[in-house]
Design a protein around this motif. Structure first.
Motif, PDB file in Angstrom:
ATOM      1  N   SER A 159      -0.226  -0.073   7.851  1.00  0.00           N
ATOM      2  CA  SER A 159       0.926   0.128   6.560  1.00  0.00           C
ATOM      3  C   SER A 159       2.050  -0.601   6.883  1.00  0.00           C
ATOM      4  N   ILE A 180       5.223  -6.592   7.490  1.00  0.00           N
ATOM      5  CA  ILE A 180       4.237  -7.219   6.695  1.00  0.00           C
ATOM      6  C   ILE A 180       4.339  -8.706   6.674  1.00  0.00           C
ATOM      7  N   THR A 213      -2.955  -4.793   3.738  1.00  0.00           N
ATOM      8  CA  THR A 213      -1.753  -3.859   3.443  1.00  0.00           C
ATOM      9  C   THR A 213      -1.148  -3.342   2.028  1.00  0.00           C
ATOM     10  N   THR A 244       2.043   1.832   2.968  1.00  0.00           N
ATOM     11  CA  THR A 244       2.873   0.662   2.977  1.00  0.00           C
ATOM     12  C   THR A 244       4.139   0.908   2.055  1.00  0.00           C
TER      13      THR A 244
END
Lengths: 250, 327
Positions: free
Chosen positions: A182, A188, A199, A205
């Motif tokens: 997440s 990310i 993700t 996320t």
């Protein structure tokens, strides 16, 4: 609505009484926060020049983690009700299964948000500063959505499970991956490209990024996108949970 | 006046027929017993009548309401105490009652008054603020009965109400059940595999075995059908005795587990003659006893086997222990 409230009230009463569960389920998030936060704070250089440190970055992720685990667990708890007979008492009453499911979901979500709030308070105590009051409200909105989404998810799973034996399986192969993918622990943007799609299909996320926006004022994904994605996922989970619970045998 | 009307009610699980086309009527205000061994189909019947299970075929009306067409209607008009405990142990006695009252949408003022009255009735008033996990098996049962009455049902289902309880508590509960039936006029349908329970409580009994009703009447009538007296003979020659014995005053004999149950009239008068005939046939006799027919004899008469009563099975005992000792 009064039936939903009745089920919610029961969840809350049970929650308040189970001190060991409250403390127990805070254990892991607090450990993550302190160990990773303090341990990596000085060695991790956050990408970009937002000026935030890793500890600040981590807090929203750990809040989301706390909400995730508590809500999934509270949803799955209806297996206990099934095994120890209490579910029959509710199912034989002249109420719809949808009302029971919604009450259980909201009860689980509420306890999950409270657990998340504990982490938030803790992070204030160890010196993290956040942006604004509105930001807090935004964070709570996302915490609530995560709570509802995953409590409903827990109920959906519990409706399909006979007993608690599969619980470990669900935790290791479903809940941990949801948490791990997440972006709760890492930004990310800095992931290898092949991992990004994974993700992005993880609903958590959007919850993590939403909370991050609320608390830090910045996020990798636009908050409205987060709201739409997580909100949509929550709606899907409620429908799935309600359908599966309606068919669940006792 | 009919409280429950059951017609050709059937439930199949795959190839297994748990309940096989049973039909019966229960009058208002009656205590009706479903008596049979474990696995006879009693709980399945109760589950169908209380709308927890869909019947495979057949119909049933509970308080005049069709169990398949109006589930909520049936649910509102019945109370049920399940075989397995169904209380929330983390809540207090009062909270369990309150939860139930809210589920049945009883207004607050009425709800609180009734909870107070019912807890008084089952003598749990002074424990109302205690968590259920601190309760004994008997207290839990009483609380469940009180809870089942909270929405003032016309029919109360009791599935094995005294399973796993000690004799004293069972006696106590029987008195409650009778009082409820008499003072409130509630129709009670109970399942049991205890002969004494069925005999003591029920106005009428349906003996159920392998999903079918094999006899249905008042306990007295059922016992009369067996004969006015029963002589039980334990003997290695039990099979011979059962087939060979005959006299005008003997109405029948059944052999099971090394014993012969001889049904006859005026046993005291004929016992000497009976013993003499054992001697004439040179049967080896271990023991002989005379008694009034019990439901056990009735069951044996209709099914050719004894009911496995006395104690709950191993699984039940473990379950009871788990319930009692859970935190």
């Amino acid at each position: 609505m009064d039936i939903v409230y009745t089920l919610w009230l029961r969840s809350l009463k049970r929650y308040v009484r189970s001190k060991s569960r409250i403390v127990g389920s805070l254990g892991m998030p607090v450990f993550f926060l302190l160990a990773l936060g303090f341990g990596l704070n000085s060695v991790v250089q956050m990408p970009g020049d937002t000026g935030e440190n890793y500890m600040q970055f981590l807090v929203p992720g750990i809040i989301a983690m706390s909400v995730l685990f508590t809500s999934v667990f509270s949803g799955i708890q209806i297996i206990w009700d099934k095994q120890f007979g209490f579910l029959k008492e509710t199912l034989v009453a002249p109420v719809s299964r949808l009302e029971i499911m919604l009450g259980q979901t909201l009860g689980g979500a509420t306890t999950a948000v409270i657990q998340g709030a504990f982490i938030l308070i803790l992070s204030l105590l160890i010196g993290i500063r956040f942006t604004s009051f509105t930001g807090f409200l935004i964070a709570f909105l996302f915490m609530t959505l995560i709570g509802i989404c995953f409590a409903a998810f827990g109920i959906a799973i519990a409706s399909k499970m006979e007993d608690m034996h599969g619980f470990q399986l669900i935790m290791n192969f479903v809940v941990f991956p949801i948490f791990g993918l997440s972006g709760a622990l890492f930004p990310i943007e800095s992931l290898p490209e092949w991992l990004v799609p994974l993700t992005l299909i993880d609903p958590l996320t959007y919850g993590v990024e939403g909370i991050r926006y609320g608390l830090l004022g910045t996020s990798a994904i636009h908050p409205l996108v987060c709201l739409a994605a997580l909100g949509g996922c929550t709606a899907v989970m409620i429908v799935a949970g309600a359908l599966l619970f309606r068919k669940a045998s006792i | 006046m009919t409280a429950i009307h059951v017609e050709q009610l059937t439930k199949r699980f795959g190839d297994f027929t748990a309940v096989d086309a049973i039909s019966f009527d229960i009058r208002k205000g009656e205590i009706f017993g479903l008596l049979g061994p474990n696995g006879a189909g009693k709980t399945t019947t109760i589950s169908m009548l209380s709308t927890l299970l869909e019947p495979t075929s057949g119909t049933a009306l509970v308080n005049g309401i069709d169990i398949q067409k109006d589930q909520d209607g049936v649910r509102k008009s019945i109370g049920i105490v399940f075989q397995d405990q169904s209380l929330d142990e983390e809540l207090t006695a009062w909270e369990n009652m309150d939860f139930h009252g809210r589920l049945y949408r009883i207004p607050k003022a009425v709800r609180e008054e009734r909870i107070q009255d019912l807890l008084h009735l089952v003598e749990l008033e002074d424990r109302k603020e205690s968590l259920v996990k601190t309760f004994s098996g008997g207290m839990r049962r009483r609380l469940e009965i009180a809870r089942g009455l909270l929405h003032e049902p016309a029919v109360l289902f009791l599935d094995e109400p005294t399973l796993g309880l000690d004799p004293q508590t069972r006696n106590h509960l029987w008195t409650y059940i009778q009082t409820l039936n008499r003072t409130k006029g509630i129709t009670i349908i109970l399942t049991t595999h205890y002969m004494d329970e069925a005999d003591r409580l029920c106005d009428r009994i349906a003996i159920i075995d392998r999903g079918t009703i094999i006899a249905m009447d008042t306990p007295e009538e059922l016992k009369k059908r067996v004969g006015s007296d029963v002589v039980t003979v334990t003997s290695p020659d039990s099979e011979r005795i059962a087939t060979e014995i005959s006299a005008p005053w003997i109405s029948g004999a059944e052999q099971h587990d090394g014993q012969v149950t001889i049904r006859l009239h005026d046993a005291e008068e004929h016992i000497a003659e009976l013993i003499r005939s054992f001697g004439d046939h040179e049967y080896a006799i271990t023991s002989v006893s005379i008694h009034q027919p019990t439901l056990e004899d009735v069951f044996l008469h209709y099914t050719g086997k004894t009911i496995r009563e006395e104690e709950p099975g191993a699984a039940d005992r473990i379950r009871m222990r788990m319930m009692g000792g859970r935190h």
